[in-house]
Enzyme design. Structure first.
Site, PDB file in Angstrom:
ATOM      1  N   SER A 130       0.838  -1.202   0.000  1.00 21.07           N
ATOM      2  CA  SER A 130       0.000   0.000   0.000  1.00 21.07           C
ATOM      3  C   SER A 130       0.870   1.249   0.000  1.00 21.07           C
ATOM      4  CB  SER A 130      -0.929   0.022   1.221  1.00 21.07           C
ATOM      5  OG  SER A 130      -0.167   0.081   2.426  1.00 21.07           O
ATOM      6  N   GLY A 131       0.224   2.389  -0.192  1.00 23.85           N
ATOM      7  CA  GLY A 131       0.875   3.680  -0.045  1.00 23.85           C
ATOM      8  C   GLY A 131       2.105   3.861  -0.917  1.00 23.85           C
ATOM      9  N   ILE A 132       3.142   4.451  -0.340  1.00 22.98           N
ATOM     10  CA  ILE A 132       4.367   4.743  -1.076  1.00 22.98           C
ATOM     11  C   ILE A 132       5.024   3.460  -1.578  1.00 22.98           C
ATOM     12  CG2 ILE A 132       6.682   5.746  -0.909  1.00 22.98           C
ATOM     13  CD1 ILE A 132       5.520   7.670   1.233  1.00 22.98           C
ATOM     14  N   ASP A 176       5.916  -7.565   3.061  1.00 26.21           N
ATOM     15  CA  ASP A 176       4.846  -6.895   3.801  1.00 26.21           C
ATOM     16  C   ASP A 176       4.158  -7.930   4.677  1.00 26.21           C
ATOM     17  OD1 ASP A 176       2.694  -5.113   4.581  1.00 26.21           O
ATOM     18  OD2 ASP A 176       3.040  -4.019   2.718  1.00 26.21           O
ATOM     19  N   ASP A 190       7.136  -9.731   9.228  1.00 25.13           N
ATOM     20  CA  ASP A 190       6.703  -8.891  10.347  1.00 25.13           C
ATOM     21  C   ASP A 190       7.945  -8.182  10.870  1.00 25.13           C
ATOM     22  OD1 ASP A 190       5.797  -7.693  12.642  1.00 25.13           O
ATOM     23  OD2 ASP A 190       4.969  -9.520  13.543  1.00 25.13           O
ATOM     24  N   LEU A 191       8.034  -6.882  10.625  1.00 25.07           N
ATOM     25  CA  LEU A 191       9.238  -6.137  11.017  1.00 25.07           C
ATOM     26  C   LEU A 191       9.367  -5.963  12.523  1.00 25.07           C
ATOM     27  CD1 LEU A 191       9.486  -3.382   8.250  1.00 25.07           C
ATOM     28  CD2 LEU A 191      10.923  -5.419   8.553  1.00 25.07           C
ATOM     29  N   TYR A 202       7.224   7.973  17.256  1.00 19.80           N
ATOM     30  CA  TYR A 202       7.396   8.239  15.823  1.00 19.80           C
ATOM     31  C   TYR A 202       8.604   9.127  15.539  1.00 19.80           C
ATOM     32  CZ  TYR A 202       6.199   9.140  10.966  1.00 19.80           C
ATOM     33  OH  TYR A 202       6.225   9.210   9.595  1.00 19.80           O
ATOM     34  N   LYS A 209      12.072   7.967  13.498  1.00 19.14           N
ATOM     35  CA  LYS A 209      12.455   8.549  12.218  1.00 19.14           C
ATOM     36  C   LYS A 209      13.772   9.326  12.315  1.00 19.14           C
ATOM     37  CE  LYS A 209       9.049   6.954   9.767  1.00 19.14           C
ATOM     38  NZ  LYS A 209       9.294   5.995   8.671  1.00 19.14           N
TER      39      LYS A 209
END
Length: 274
Positions: free
Chosen positions: A21-23, A42, A57-58, A164, A168
Site C-alpha cells: 500500500s501507499g508509497i 509486507d 513482520d518487522l 514516531y 524517524k
C-alpha cells in the site's frame, strides 16, 4: 551509458518493504515499469501482480531472518518503506517497526549486496530536528540487536515519547552512521524526509488526532503529497542517476522546511547588521 539508462533498473533485483500500500506500492509499480525484478515484503499480500513476495513482520526478528533466508541470491537495491505512525497508540511498537526492524532487515541484507548496490529508507519531516536530538538518539543507535533496542526503549520511555519522531530521527542517523563503511564497499545509503502524504498512515493520524492535526502542518504547495511523488524520489536515490549521493536525507516536503527557515529569518530581520 546513455542518459535514460541512468534511471533504468533493468537486471536489478530490488527489495521493497511495505509493498502492499501507499508509497511502497507506488515504488513497486515504478520499479516494474523501469525493468526491475521486484521482491515485495509486507505483512499482507498486495492486491496486484509482483515478481516475488514474502510475508514479513518487522516487529519480529525471527520473521525477518526467515524472510532473508528465503530470499537467497543477491540484492541490488533496497527500499525501506514500511512504517507505522504514532496513531497506533503503541510507542514501543512504533520504534520497533520503524527503526529496529528496519535496521535488522538492512543489516541482514547487506551481505547479499555487492559494489554498486544501494539502500534508501523513508524517514519523515517529523525528524527535521534530528541534529538537535542526536545525543538523545545515539544510545538507541548503539544497541546491537532488536531485543537490546526494545529493552533500551523500556528504560527510556521519556525519550521514546510517542515513538514516531524518535524512530524517524534514528533512521536518519543510522543512514549517516553507515555511510562511510558501506561506501568503502561501493554501497550507497540515503533516506528521504516526506511531509504529509496521502497514505494509510495518514488515515491512522486522522483517526487518532483528528483532521485539524494535519491541517496545522504548513503546506507551501497548498496540498499534501501523492504517494507516487514520494516513490519517484526514492527511485532516483537508488538509481545510477544518483551514483555520487550517499549519507543524505532528502526532504520531500513541498517546501515546508524552506518556508519555515525563511519565516525565522523574517522574524529576526530587525536584528540584522546594517
Amino acid at each position: 551509458m546513455g542518459l535514460n539508462d541512468l534511471w533504468r533498473y533493468d537486471g536489478r533485483r530490488a527489495v521493497v518493504t511495505g509493498c502492499s500500500s501507499g508509497i511502497g506500492a507506488q515504488v513497486v509499480h515504478q520499479l516494474a515499469e523501469l525493468g526491475a525484478h521486484v521482491v515485495g515484503l509486507d505483512k499482507h499480500r498486495p492486491g496486484y501482480e509482483i515478481n516475488d513476495f514474502h510475508v514479513v513482520d518487522l516487529a519480529d526478528p525471527d520473521s525477518i531472518d526467515r524472510t532473508v533466508a528465503a530470499l537467497g541470491g543477491r540484492v541490488d537495491t533496497l527500499f525501506n518503506v514500511a512504517g507505522v505512525s504514532s496513531g497506533i497508540g503503541d510507542p514501543l511498537l512504533v520504534v520497533t517497526i520503524n527503526f529496529l526492524g528496519l535496521r535488522h532487515l538492512t543489516e541482514a541484507l547487506i551481505p547479499m549486496m555487492a559494489a554498486g548496490a544501494s539502500i534508501v529508507s523513508v524517514s519523515s519531516l517529523a525528524a527535521a530536528a534530528y541534529r538537535e536530538h542526536r545525543w538523545a538518539v545515539a544510545p538507541l543507535l548503539n544497541t546491537t540487536t532488536m531485543q537490546e533496542g526494545i529493552q533500551w526503549c523500556h528504560r527510556h520511555s521519556d525519550v521514546v515519547g510517542a515513538g514516531y519522531q524518535l524512530s524517524k530521527e534514528a533512521v536518519i542517523l543510522y543512514t549517516m552512521r553507515r555511510t562511510a563503511d558501506l561506501g568503502a564497499r561501493g554501497i550507497r545509503i540515503n533516506c528521504t524526509g516526506p511531509a504529509v502524504t496521502e497514505t494509510p498512515i495518514l488515515d491512522q493520524l486522522r483517526r487518532a488526532y483528528g483532521p485539524e492535526f494535519l491541517d496545522d502542518i504548513a503546506k507551501p504547495l497548498g496540498r499534501v503529497a501523492d504517494p507516487a511523488e514520494q516513490a519517484a524520489v526514492l527511485l532516483f536515490l537508488n538509481s545510477r542517476a544518483a551514483s555520487y549521493i550517499s549519507g543524505q536525507v532528502l526532504w520531500v516536503d513541498g517546501g515546508n522546511l524552506g518556508a519555515a527557515i525563511a519565516g525565522e529569518l523574517e522574524k529576526g530581520r530587525a536584528s540584522w547588521p546594517a
